[in-house]
Structures are given as C-alpha cells and as structure tokens.
Design an enzyme around this catalytic site. Structure first.
Site, mmCIF file in Angstrom:
data_model
loop_
_atom_site.group_PDB
_atom_site.id
_atom_site.type_symbol
_atom_site.label_atom_id
_atom_site.label_comp_id
_atom_site.label_asym_id
_atom_site.label_seq_id
_atom_site.Cartn_x
_atom_site.Cartn_y
_atom_site.Cartn_z
ATOM 1 N N LYS B 27 0.837 -1.204 0.000
ATOM 2 C CA LYS B 27 0.000 0.000 0.000
ATOM 3 C C LYS B 27 0.868 1.248 0.000
ATOM 4 C CE LYS B 27 -4.071 1.375 2.718
ATOM 5 N NZ LYS B 27 -4.970 0.519 1.977
ATOM 6 N N ARG B 96 -3.252 2.952 8.811
ATOM 7 C CA ARG B 96 -3.566 1.675 8.165
ATOM 8 C C ARG B 96 -2.321 0.781 8.076
ATOM 9 N NH1 ARG B 96 -6.746 5.101 4.661
ATOM 10 N NH2 ARG B 96 -8.929 4.432 4.588
ATOM 11 N N GLY B 105 -8.008 -7.646 5.501
ATOM 12 C CA GLY B 105 -8.810 -7.812 6.712
ATOM 13 C C GLY B 105 -8.071 -8.455 7.864
ATOM 14 N N MET B 107 -5.279 -7.324 9.419
ATOM 15 C CA MET B 107 -4.660 -6.419 10.393
ATOM 16 C C MET B 107 -5.579 -5.216 10.624
ATOM 17 S SD MET B 107 -0.634 -6.809 9.539
ATOM 18 C CE MET B 107 -0.803 -6.522 7.797
ATOM 19 N N ARG B 363 -3.582 -1.315 -6.544
ATOM 20 C CA ARG B 363 -2.804 -2.560 -6.419
ATOM 21 C C ARG B 363 -3.212 -3.485 -7.559
ATOM 22 N NH1 ARG B 363 -5.836 -4.746 -0.955
ATOM 23 N NH2 ARG B 363 -7.918 -4.749 -1.825
ATOM 24 N N HIS B 481 -6.583 -44.796 -3.906
ATOM 25 C CA HIS B 481 -7.216 -45.289 -5.125
ATOM 26 C C HIS B 481 -8.241 -44.288 -5.648
ATOM 27 C CE1 HIS B 481 -10.365 -47.640 -7.262
ATOM 28 N NE2 HIS B 481 -9.294 -48.165 -7.840
ATOM 29 N N SER B 794 11.838 -43.372 -15.745
ATOM 30 C CA SER B 794 10.653 -42.573 -15.448
ATOM 31 C C SER B 794 10.425 -42.640 -13.946
ATOM 32 C CB SER B 794 9.447 -43.110 -16.208
ATOM 33 O OG SER B 794 8.303 -42.352 -15.868
ATOM 34 N N CYS B 861 6.428 -39.846 -13.869
ATOM 35 C CA CYS B 861 5.048 -40.214 -14.168
ATOM 36 C C CYS B 861 4.222 -40.357 -12.900
ATOM 37 C CB CYS B 861 4.989 -41.496 -14.995
ATOM 38 S SG CYS B 861 5.660 -42.922 -14.128
ATOM 39 N N TYR B 881 10.952 -34.691 -19.409
ATOM 40 C CA TYR B 881 9.504 -34.438 -19.470
ATOM 41 C C TYR B 881 8.840 -34.764 -18.150
ATOM 42 C CZ TYR B 881 8.793 -39.491 -19.883
ATOM 43 O OH TYR B 881 8.764 -40.830 -19.634
#
Lengths: 919, 919
Positions: B27, B96, B105, B107, B363, B481, B794, B861, B881
């Site tokens: 701010k 502030r 909200g 502080m 902001r 699962h 992999s 993977c 990859y």
C-alpha cells in the site's frame, strides 16, 4: 601366450612354489613346495590356470603347449627312470585338476594314463603282477570313458544312465555270474576279459575305439580336466561358494605311484593335528595294498595311523606305527616339517609303493569350531603364529558352532532331511511336535522337550517359543517375528518352510506324503535349515568356554568397533554382558509386553491402545507407568556402568490388539465398552501397509502422552539408580524418524520431563544421551539436518533394507528364492547388508551426519550387526559400534577384529581420524 | 536504527516508490508511486516494515521515530493546509497497515484520528455538518476502543463478547428505543449522546478514559497496527499463505478525506478491467455520501461506476459516469495512466470529497482464471507486456479453474461447509448421495446426478466412480485409489474426510449430528475439500477454450520440459492429446481390467492369478492375450506419431482377487476348483505390506509368462500398426525395479520375443525403447548400474515418496494432519515433491544415471508430474519431461514455462548441456 605354461617338479627341485597358487592351483603349488622342501613327491608338472582360461575362451589349446609338455614329461621320465609309452619300462601318469581354492570332487581326475596293449605287457613283466596291471587298466577305461570320451562325444549322462554306470553293471554281472563277493575276488583273466567287454560297449555307445595311444590318452585327459571347470557341478559349487568363474583350474600331470602294488604298499590320509578337537597329535588312517579311491569307497575299514588315532571301530586293526614303524617315523617327520613350514594344520595324502613313501598332497586342513580355537591358542603359545594370524584362522561360523548345541555331525551325515527351510536360529534341537504355544508350555512343564510348529508366530506365541527347544514355521523370512525372537534367545529356529502343511486344529503336520502327529519327534538343524524326522543325538554347547573367552580377548585387542547387544530384559542384558557386550545397543521397550508374567502390563498396554479420548489414554498410561519404569530400571541396573540405548515405542499399535476371542471379550469388559465398540476400535487401527504406517515417532507425535510416560520412566529410573550408587548410562532413541523436526518436537517434551525429574529427585543433572534410529531412507538423505538435533545415530538396517529395496520382510518369501537362484541378488539382503545399495544410503547418512556433528556416535542395531560381512562394512564406513543379539556378540567381536586385519592398508589412512572407541 | 524510518508522500512528490514494497509495504509503495505520477493522493507518510520488526523484538518504538514522524506530519499539514489537533482547522488522520503482500482484513485500521472535544467543535464550524462530525467521532471511538484500548489492556475479546460488540449493542438499543430503522436515521444529538454513552462504557470495562489527546490517539493507533502483525488472525493467515513472519507490516498515516461529507462526496472501488471475464472495460461501483466501510458493510446497494458496470441489481441506480461526468472522466484518465504505468489490471479505491477526487489505493487486481488468460492475451496484443510476463501472470490454479465445473463462488461464499476432507479431485459437483457402485450406475442411468460416498474405494467401485458426478470417501490420502482414479478422469473428489460416519448397509451418512439419507443432496468443492449439504449452483467448464489454447501455445514456446499424460485407454489418450500432451508417460496396462465392459478380460486375469501351476497360468495368459493386444494397439493408434510408455503389470496380484462372494463363486466354478481351494489360493496371495511385496518386476521374474504376454502384445500391436501405415512409438517400462539385474533378466526375455515378432511380421526391426520406472530408493542409489541396461528412466514419485519417507499413502491419514499442524512437514509430500529428501534421491538417480548414459531419457510419471512446484523441480534437476493426468496437462505446460522464467539465470549455464527436447 608367451608366458611359461608348464611348471615341473620332482627330484628335490621345482619351478613353482606355494606362493604361486593363483597360477598353479592349490595342489600344484603345494606339490612344488613339498618338492623344494626335499619331501618325496612323485615327479610331474603343472599346466597353469592361464592355459585353462585361454582354453575356455578359444576352445583349443595353444600350439606352443605341446613342446612345453613334452619337455616337462622328459624331465619326469628322467627322474622316474621310466618312459611314457615305453614297452619295457612304461611310465604311467595321473591327470588331476587343482584350482586356486579346493573344490573337492567337483572336477575330474584320470589315473593310470599310459596303459596300452603294449605297455600292459611291459608293466606285467616289470611288476610281475598281472592282476594289478589289468585292474589298473580296468580303472583307466572306466574313468577315461566317463570323463573324457563320453563328454567329448557330447553325450550327457543322466542320473546313472551314463557309460560309467553301464560298465559297472557289466562288472557286477560278471561277479554275479562267477559268484564273487567283492572286486578283490576277480582273477587276472576275469579283469582282462572285463577290459575287452568294456571296450566293446564303449565302441557301441560312443562309436569310437578306446584309444590305445598313450599321448592321445594324455591330451584327452588334460582337455577333460580343463573342460570340467565349466561342468555343471563345478559351476553350481562356485555359485554357492562365491568362487569367480575367471579363476580357472590348473592341471597336474604326475607319475603314478601305486599303493596297491604289493604287501608293502599302502595309501592313507592324515591331519597334522586332530581336526575334531585341535589336539596337537598326528591323526589319520590308512589302507594296506590299496589306491586312494578305495579309501573313499569304504569297502574296507581303514586302519588307524597310530595309537592316538585308534577308535572303537578300528582298535583291532594294526596301525601304520605298528606295521611299518620306519615309514611311520618318516611320515611323522614330514608331518612336523610341513606344519612348521606352513605354520598351520595340514591335511596330507600319502602313498607307499613297495616300501617307498610318497607324499601326494598337502593342504590346510579343515577343522571344526572347537578345534580351530584350540589350534590357534596352542600355536600362539608355540609362537609359530601372530595374533593377527590366530584371529584370521577362526571363522565366524566356527565361533557360532561353539555357542549352540548341535546335531551330532557323524549321525546327521547319514540321514536325509525331509524338508528344508530358512536357517533362522542356529544350532540343533530335537523335540516332540506341538502346535500351540499353550501346549508348548504345558508339555515342557511335564519335562518334555518340544518343537513348536506354527504357520507363523506372533507376540501371543512368545511364551511357547521360550518353552520350546526349537521353533518351526511355514511362513516368514529371516527377519520374521519367529526368527528375530529365536535369534535373540539363541534358540534353534527354522522359518519359511513352505512345504509344511500345518493343520493346527487337527494337530497334524504334513510334509509331502509324510504325516506327523502331535507328540512325534522332529529334529531341527537351525544352522542349515534342515528338518529331520526322529530324534537325533545332540552335542551340547559350551557357553562358558574358557578357550573361547581367551580367543575373544585377543580379538578385542585388535578390533576398533565396539560391540553391544540387543536385549530387552534384565536377564538378557546379563547374558549379553557374559558374552562380552559393551552395552545395550537396542532395548525394545515394547518387548516387556511379550511373554510369561507380562499379562498385567500387556493388558494395560492394550487398554491404552484401545483408548479413544486423550483422557482415557492418559489414565491407561498412568497405570502402565510402574511396569515400564521397573523394566527400564532393571536393564539399566544389569548394565551398570555401560550404556543402554532405549528405543521408544516402535511398532504400529494394531500389533498389540489381541487376536483371541476370549481376550477380546475380557478387554471389552474391563474397559467397560461393548464388544462391538472394541471391535470397531481395533479395526480402525488396521493399516494397509503397517510397516510404513502409524508407528514409531509418529505415535509419539500424535499421542505425546505415551512418549512422555516412557521418557519419564527413563529419567526416574536413572535418578533412582544414581541415588543407589549405580552408574546408569541411558540413551533415549527415537525410532522411525524421517525428518529432523520430528526429533525437535519430541526433544521439547523430553526437556520438560527432564526438568521435572531433576526437580523431583533434587538433582542438578541426570546423565543421558538423545538420539535417533536411522531406518528410513529420507533420514539418511537429510542426516545433516537430523544430526544437528541429536547426539547419536543408530542404524536400523532391517527397516532401511525394507524401505530401500521396497521389500517387505514378511512377504519376501514369494520371490526371494527366485531372485537368488537367477543370480539377481547374491543373497538375502536382510541377512547381510546390501553394500552397493543400502550401504550407499548408510554412507550418505554418516557423511552428512558427521559433516555437521563430528562427535556424532554412530552404531547399528539391526539384525545385520551380528553378521560378519556386515560388521566388516560397519567398520569400513566408520561406525563406532555394532549391536546384535547376545548370542552373536562373540561372532561380532571376531568379525570386528577380522575387519581391522583385512583393512590393514586403508586403516593406516583412517586411523588418525578415528580414535579407538569401543563403547 | 540509523536508517530512515518514515517516508513522506503528497503534493506530487514522494520519498518512496513502487519498487520499495519490502520496506514500505504494498500500500505505502503504491501511494508513493501514485503521488510521483501526479495522481491526487491524500498526503501522509509511511513508517517502514523495519520499524515493525524492531518493535516486535524490543516491544518499544525507537526513540528517534518521534521526531521523524513529527517532521513528516508537518509536511502533511502543510500540503493539506490543516493542522493536526488545531481547533479551528483540524487535520484528521487514518492509520492503516500495509504488508509486502496483501493480507486483506487480517490487520487493523483506525480512521478519524485527531478528533477531540476541541477539534470536534472546530470541524463542525468548518464543515457546517454536526451530524457528519459526531458520526466520525462515533466511528473513531468504536474502532479505537476495539483495536487499541482493549488489546493494550490485555482483554482478549471472545466471540463477540468484546467491547466493540457492547458498543454496537448500545447503538442498537438506542435505535430500537427511538424506533429508527438504520444508522442514517440517527440525529446529530443522538450521535453525540451515543459518544458519551460509549465513553462511559469504555471507562467501566477498561478502567481508562477514552483519550482526548490527538497525539495519544496517533501513537496508540501506530502501535496497534504494528501489534496486529502478530495477532491471531494474521499469524494463521500467514501460515496458510506461506508468508514469512520476518516481513512485518508498514504503517500508513494519511490525511483523512471524506466521501460522506456532502452530496458531492462519494467513495468507490473499481478495476481497470473486468476481473470476472477480463474485458478491457472500466468496471466498478460507488456509493454517494459514504465512507469506505459502508461499501463493505452492504447497507446500501452500491451504484454502478458506468454503463458497462450495470447489472440487474443496480441498473436502476445512477452511475458515476451519469451523475458526475467530469469526475468520472478524471477517474478514467487515472485508470488509464495507472494501467499503462503498472502494465497490469489495477484494483483501485477512490474517494470524492466535496467534488474533489482522491485516489486511496492502487494494487494489482485479483482476477479469476478466464479473466487472467484473457487479459494477458489482450495485453500481449497491445504490446504492453512480454510473453514471459504474460505467462507469469497466470497461475496454475487459474488454469485449473478453466478445466472443471465449479460451484458458483457468489453462492459458495455465503454457506458454511458441514465437513472438510482432502481436495483430491478439483472442481465442483452436486448430486444425490448413493452408497454403492451399483446404485451410482443405476441411478445415473435414470438420469440422476449422484455423489458416490464410500468408506474407501477399490477397483470394484470403478464403474460407479465413473458414473458419479463426485466421489467422497472417509479414508485414504491424496494418492489413494479414489484420488488417483478421480484425478485421472478430472472428476471432483474429496477423500479422507474422517468426520464422515458411513453406514452403507442402512444407507445413511452421519456427519456430527447431521444425518443424510440416500438420495439427499450434497455438493462437493473438490478444489478446496469442502462438503456442503443442499444442491449448490454450478458454473460449467470450457474444455475447448480457444483462448486457453492460445495462451498455452505461448507457454509451449518458452518451456523446455516436455509434457506427457498418464492415460490407460484410447479415449483417455485422445483427451490427453486434445489437452496438448506430447505423448503418454504412463499407460498402466492393468487398468484395462477396471470398469465397464471389462468383465471378460478381468475374469481371465483373475483366472491367471488363481492359477497354481505354470501350465494353468500359461493357458490363462493365452486367453488374456487378445484383450491386452487390442488395448495396447488402441492407445498406440490414438497417439500415432507420439511416444507411449507402457508399464508392465505393477500391482500385487491380490488386488485383483474379487471380494464379492458371488464373483468368488463364479470364479471357482469356471476354474473347476472348489470354493475352499479358491479361498485358500486367494489367501496365499495375502501380504502383510503389499506395497513392498510381490509386485511389479518381481512378478515378471517369478511368472515370466505374464511379462512375456504383455511384451508380445506390444511388439505385435506395433508391427500391425506399422503395416497399417501408422507411426507407433512404444516404450516398454519395467516397474518396481530395485536392481539392474532385474532389468537384464527381463531384457533377455524381451529380446527373444522381439526376434519372434520380427520374424512373424517379416520386419527387420520394430521400433521401441526399453526403460524402467525409478520408484524404489535403491534404484536411485544404483542408477549408474541401472542406466547401463536401459534407454529411459521414469520417476514414480508416489512410490518413491512412500518408500523414502516410510509413509504408506493409504495409512498416512492417522498422522499427516498432526504433522502439518505441528509444522513438522510443510505439506503433504504426496502432493508436492519433498525436495530436500525425496528430491535428493531423484537428483542422485539422475546424476548417477547420466554419468554412465548421457543420452538417458528421464521423466516423471507420478502424480507430482502435474503439480506446479514439482514441475519446477523436475525442470531444475534436468528431466526431459513430466507426465500427469490429462486434466493436468495444461497446468503442467504452464508450470514448465514458469520454471524456465523463474530459473532465467541458472538456465544460461545449463542451456548448453540440455537441448530443447520436448517429447
């Protein structure tokens, strides 16, 4: 191949020596050495192992070998004064294998090479003994056709269906037809006819004539010996013994001498000291008028070598000392010379040909455990060997023999096992079969010896296991519950015997077609994993063996590694001390709940586990406290002055849930909850993979009151012992740690309890160390973080092996045998540390741990701590101590000394960094 | 503290700038920046975050702060032409908080500081508005007593029992007594009386007078804001958002401007573009004659900023554009200037005081997924940002929003969840509760939407899971699962909700005291893990979103990592392709046996598993072959031209054993064995720790015929596709490998089958790669041996995490929450790769692997392959990859691009070694 391929010996001069074992094989090197020592050895020559390796690769012998062999043969002929293939004065040869280390019976031998139609006549003339010559020819044909011809023709002999068997059948038939009892009854003409029949049969089967050329015989023999290096038997023997394929075998070609030539001929084997007990006495046996193979064949009972060698079986026979005193004296002088030269007990073979003594072999003699220890102590006193040599000459398995009762080996060798399992607890045990823990206890009370047979064991079986002489299970691996408990007690145990079919309800055990009822006898060999029906005789152990103590003290002077024991009760701790443990490396605090007299604490533990709210649990924990403290205090007291590592609660809670319905009912009643509720609570503890579940420090984090109770017990027990004038050294160990913050969280709790204990006992400080088990791979990888929070690491290599391999030790049975058979793994990694994989994790952990905390004390408390190769590894990677079951402490002491000697070179580099730190 | 502690702004000049966020907070930095841009901002000053950190440590403000504040205040007074505490022309201040990143909200704020008995009179005179002044005083007292006085007195306010609540009650009572409806009805004298009542009550509770000194008010406010950094709310917010405690907050002291002063006053909030859809239109709302808190309080409906901002709710209200066209034009000019300057959408606050416009805040504005993508594409076209900036501005979770239906956020915000579980499958789902897979299928057939509720799921539930809109389980973790299957399908799923009490037999679900019967509605938020009763409205996803495609193509231009998908069926493979997958990184060949239409192959698989002899098994395997080949061919065909990694059979066999009695009966009948025999065989497959049991390559070694069948299917499917003109690229992957020799053993088999296939199809070669999953810790440690036998690695990071941590993913529920709450673990390691532990194993594996095989293809993977932080890690350690579920492919594409940009520096070093290799 420009190098020399053939080494001659004979006439008191040899080209080789005992140092050339790699090149000449053990037999060849020692023949050369004896020759140089002036001991009479039939002359001959050795073809090197290098030629073998070359032959294996190229499938053909190098061209320059022939002239070298020829030259060596000429030297032999000259010394013997006979000529190979000569009609009047023929020289006969033996062709024998000889690898770097002895592989008895695994490779081929051909004797009497050089007998042909022509030389037979010459030899008959020369020896005047037609029968002797045809018998020699008969032997040559049988051996040669089997060893050389059949193999060269590519005919695989299956189970006694080979040519040798056929020739034996011809011979048997002749004896039968003529009404002879033994081979000795065969007349010269019988033998001559037999040789003709043999040759005809060979022609028929192999399609080739038996060679009547002495050189063809010689080269056939040499090639056959080389080829036998890759024979089935030899290969599988090498697999078992860990002998590399690349060694190859040498071939020894030697002039034949005949122990069966005349009445003043004989052959025998002897040991320079008694291999059964180590007595410094010449010990052996011999046969008059016989060849070596006759001794082995056991047709006649051999006679004792001397007065000392006499036994109930042969006392009536005339000893060599009595029958040929001069020759015996000569032999005894060689015995002394060889032992002095080799500085170790020798196993020798000799032949007397017509009153003339020849030494055929000398090698270091095999011996049993008691003999090995006795011999090195004697030789040390004789100052013929150094301490290091003494230590190196005794193997861990020989020490193990001294610690357990064993089946009488003379009996065991004559009986076939009905099944085999994994050798989980060494030694032998005979007993009557029972199928439940209760029966094991009650039968034992009646004075019976029992073998407890179970599908697998669990903590409820512990009383029965303690009562039984031996334990046999159908399932589980080398680190299953049964195996761990049995080894801890030094009890004979065989596990994972999958051919067992147990019907515990009907109290009957089936093995194949054999049925064994409750009460019938079984005998177990837990060292080998063999199971026998019937009651076999035992040889008892000598736990307080004075010579063993003396020997182990020598080991202690050499070793750098400390040796502790894993023990859970005061009595186990006392035994560990007797075995020389320098502390307790692992006290499993939960093991106090197993076994006899533990009903009360176990019940309260179960109450704690079945608690649902923190309040319920706190109450149960408080009730449990006095039991835990008493137990901890007892062990600390037993180990007064020595460190005791106490592991906080480790196993998943469901392990303590009772399985028997009656106990579940009792528990529900006492807890004041419904059976349904109890069952539900028990089920909620079930885990899919309990080994990686809610256990160890994870329990300590979620149920801090359990940890707090144990830690409080440690501090208060310690404080009280100090007040009583004792010197307790507790080390608090947190198990199953994967992350440093787990240890920080527990440490905060420990600090609070410590403060309270100091206040309560009015003490400024209470001695203790704080450390962790390293048994989770991540702990090794983050050891630099973990080491900042603790004073010691103790490797739990069982779990580290489980997680590192992803091998559940309880389930490994499904594939481990295949893995070893297919050479995927060299051995069970739960038995000996897998150095290239799990060992890497251990090294990473040590490096990273010491990098931030150089004073870190590092040990191992997994089962591997008592396994010699693993002990060597622990030494190499710089651990401070190993810890193992009390019964393996002597083995670890020896193995730790071996490690120092084997690492002599690297040691010099390391020694500055590592101080001798035994505890 | 010698550094400057106070930074002034105002009068078109500021000491700070937007670059000083760390020191001035977001701010404060932006207020300074706006001032420098010439945008009207009420003047004031910022006290730095360093002062906050110092205050937290020392609990007192530095002495030199006072003169700095005084000097800054004088500058403010000068610009405003008013003086703080002056009776005639008083300046009021706001205090502030303002941290480095926004913590809305969390502080404290105090407005209207400087009102005292004296200044009140002056302000009334000056403004001519008594009501306005007493209302401002009323607000000051309420805020100040709550924020400053109560906290300073150490009185913790519990649940609305604090002073603020008491003052509100006084105000409510007055309104009630006087028959007023809203605050607006309160007369000036009412407010004055209220202030007196307030002050009396404060005196009574806190025992102190409300301060009538403006400086006391100011310093009280400043300290209170600093102190609020360590307030409960702020601390727990930081824990969740991962904001370090060491940042501290700045304090912004600013001249008050009043949107509630006159009819030509107003206050509003606006976005420079529409944050809901990304439209490049000014969007906002405002309230005439109001202060900022009134907009939030929602007493009056705010009016639209302009025509574009009109909606059904506010269409009847006059927009700012209409009511104050000049001021709107000015505001719009600031909007343009700010967006141009910050080159991003801004969220701004403004106040109009007596026709004079002030900007209170700017902001970067929050936006949803669709808006984020649209904005960056627009800004790219406008050339205001670079590709890299565009990519960095879209977060993975914003992409995720685009891929799943979601609960309408406007509705969700108003409702409390009845339970929370683990967010296993993202998106939202509403449906009627069913308790069995069969019901899920049959209800769905009737056109109903269902939520399948299960204790935990197993392969037999798969049909029902596919049919259901969402899945909810009481047990299991993020890689259970249920979670794996659901994520694979992009299905909404919540697992491990331990507060569920499921009675599947009675078809009832209990959550606390709430009971839910079958057929009642539940709504799941699978992104957050929230569970709601009732049916909440959904916003549907846009799978074929054109803008998303465009955006992802930009990501593709930047990223180095390839992105593949895990897919098991041709249809999943097709979807993966649509999502941009460059291949299949994991095809689980066993998954063909799950779900609808798989009864036949599943039955044959079970037959194979239940086979006892090799002959039985061979027969079953042959029957299974056509199904396996068809499936493999289908996936290879769908991925024509792209690689497909096919994993050989992985799970332990017992997973396929049917659990339902009817199926067991059927199987026994069809196998022609007794029920008893079947049960016995099934039991023999039981394992204590199946995750570390007889699975993966271990099955391949012990039952080679199973592996052979799969490999044959791969080669024959490939050969047939080539004959059909396709370009298949199969990669055969061996799972659960711990040792190189396992791979050598399997490779021999593969080679034989390969030769046969080539012969059968008359082909010289069939393209394929041979590789292994790296999922066992030992495989990482021995990667140098393993890499000599394969072409690719992999990483299976699920299992690697399990074994590395010793965490069973199915059992982690018992302690994971405690671990995260106690800050032992930062998060669930199955969600995001544990870089310092498991990551070390991965690095060791890559280093050792590439050290012997530099061409080694390396991917991942495991489920982590689609998690942004893990993708970044994979990039950093040099993988080729990542592979993840199709629904996470877009996220992985973005995350891979983020990784490149975030690692800009290191990239330069590495780039020579690593070529751009996407597949």
């Amino acid at each position: 191949m420009a190098k020399r391929m053939v080494y001659s010996f004979g006439g008191k001069k040899a080209q080789g020596s005992a140092k050339m074992k790699n090149l000449l094989g053990g037999k060849g090197a020692n023949l050369a050495e004896m020759t140089n020592l002036g001991i009479p050895v039939p002359p001959g020559f050795t073809i090197t192992t290098e030629v073998c390796i070359d032959y294996m690769k190229k499938k053909t012998l190098p061209g320059s070998l022939k002239p070298e062999v020829k030259a060596a043969l000429q030297r032999t002929e000259k010394i013997m004064g006979r000529n190979f293939g000569n009609i009047d004065n023929p020289l006969l040869l033996s062709v024998r294998s000889g690898a770097r280390s002895s592989m008895p019976g695994m490779m081929e031998t051909v004797l009497n090479i050089g007998l042909t139609k022509k030389t037979i006549q010459g030899l008959i003339k020369q020896s005047g003994d037609q029968r002797f010559v045809y018998d020699a020819y008969r032997r040559l044909i049988m051996m040669y056709s089997d060893v050389v011809m059949e193999k060269a023709a590519g005919i695989e002999s299956k189970d006694n269906q080979g040519i040798r068997r056929q020739l034996e059948e011809i011979m048997d038939r002749m004896k039968q037809d003529k009404g002879y009892k033994t081979d000795v009854d065969l007349k010269p003409q019988d033998l001559e006819e037999l040789c003709d029949q043999f040759k005809a049969r060979i022609k028929k089967i192999i399609g080739k004539e038996f060679p009547d050329d002495c050189y063809e015989q010689l080269w056939g023999g040499i090639k056959a010996v080389f080829a036998s290096w890759n024979g089935k038997r030899a290969v599988s023997y090498r697999r078992i013994e860990g002998i590399p394929d690349e060694w190859g075998t040498a071939v020894n070609v030697q002039a034949m001498v005949f122990g069966n030539l005349s009445k003043s001929s004989a052959t025998g084997v002897a040991f320079t000291r008694n291999p059964a007990n180590g007595d410094n006495n010449f010990y052996g046996e011999y046969l008059e008028r016989a060849q070596g193979e006759d001794v082995v064949a056991g047709i006649r009972t051999p006679a004792p070598l001397n007065e000392y060698s006499k036994s109930d079986q042969n006392r009536n026979l005339c000893s060599l000392e009595e029958s040929m005193p001069e020759l015996y004296k000569e032999l005894d002088s060689y015995r002394r010379r060889l032992e002095k030269h080799y500085r170790d007990m020798q196993d020798i073979e000799f032949t007397i040909e017509n009153g003339c003594l020849f030494m055929l072999q000398t090698r270091v003699g095999k011996r049993n455990g008691p003999a090995a220890v006795r011999m090195v102590l004697d030789m040390l006193k004789e100052k013929s060997i150094s301490k290091e040599e003494a230590v190196m000459r005794v193997s861990p398995s020989q020490i193990d023999e001294l610690l357990h009762p064993m089946i009488d080996p003379k009996v065991e060798i004559t009986i076939r096992p009905i099944a085999k399992g994994l050798p989980a607890g060494p030694g032998g045990a005979a007993g009557q079969v029972v199928f439940s823990s209760n029966d094991a206890v009650s039968w034992t009370k009646l004075g019976k010896k029992v073998i407890l047979v179970r599908e697998e064991t669990n903590p409820e079986d512990v009383e029965g296991m303690r009562a039984a002489r031996g334990i046999l299970t159908a399932r589980g691996g080398m680190t299953s519950h049964a195996a761990l408990v049995a080894r801890g007690w030094g009890k004979c145990c065989i596990v994972g015997c999958s051919t067992l079919n147990i019907d515990a309800d009907r109290k009957v055990l089936r093995i194949g077609e054999k049925t064994i009822q409750e009460g019938e006898w079984l005998t177990l060999n837990g060292t080998k994993g063999n199971i026998y029906t019937e009651q076999l005789p035992m040889i008892e152990s000598a736990e307080e063996n004075v010579m063993l103590q003396e020997f182990l003290h020598i080991c202690d002077q050499i070793r750098k590694l400390g040796v502790r024991a894993n023990a859970d009760t005061p009595s186990d701790a006392q035994r560990a001390r007797r075995f020389g443990a320098q502390g307790i490396g692992l006290m499993r605090t939960e093991h106090m709940f197993y076994g006899k007299g533990c009903e009360e604490p176990l019940f309260r533990l179960r109450k704690m586990i079945m608690s649902k709210t923190e309040a319920e649990r706190r109450k149960a924990v408080e009730e449990l406290y006095p039991y835990v403290k008493k137990d901890i205090k007892g062990v600390l007291e037993a180990m007064d002055g020595l460190p005791v590592v106490m592991r906080l609660l480790d196993p998943p809670l469901h392990e303590f849930v009772p399985r028997e319905k009656s106990r579940l009912e009792q528990l529900a009643n006492d807890l004041g909850i419904s059976q349904e509720e109890l069952t539900q609570r028990a089920e909620s503890l079930h885990e899919s993979n309990p080994m990686m579940g809610h256990r160890g420090v994870r329990l300590g984090i979620t149920y801090p009151e359990i940890t707090a109770m144990q830690v409080q017990a440690v501090f208060e027990a310690t404080a009280e012992l100090i007040k009583e004038g004792k010197k307790p050294h507790p080390e608090i160990m947190v198990p199953v740690v994967a992350e440093a913050k787990e240890l920080i969280t527990i440490k905060k709790m420990v600090d609070d309890i410590y403060q309270n204990a100091c206040k309560k006992y009015g003490m400024k400080k209470i001695p203790y160390m704080y450390g962790t088990m390293i048994e989770i791979p991540r702990a090794c990888l983050t050891a630099d973080q973990i080491a900042q929070t603790v004073e010691f690491f103790s490797y739990g290599t069982n779990d580290l092996t489980q997680m590192g391999f992803g091998f559940s030790r309880d389930d490994i049975g499904g594939f481990l045998q295949d893995y070893i058979q297919k050479n995927i793994l060299p051995e069970d990694p739960f038995q000996s540390i897998d150095q290239c994989g799990i060992g890497e994790l251990i090294k990473i952990g040590i490096e990273r741990g010491r990098s931030v905390n150089p004073k870190l004390e590092i040990g191992i408390c997994g089962e591997h701590g008592g396994e010699p190769k693993s002990v060597h590894f622990c030494h190499k990677v710089g651990m401070d101590y190993v810890s193992c079951s009390p019964f393996r402490v002597p083995i670890a002491r020896l193995a730790a000394a071996h490690a120092v000697i084997l690492d002599q070179e690297p040691k010099k580099k390391v020694s500055k960094k590592r101080k001798k730190r035994k505890i």
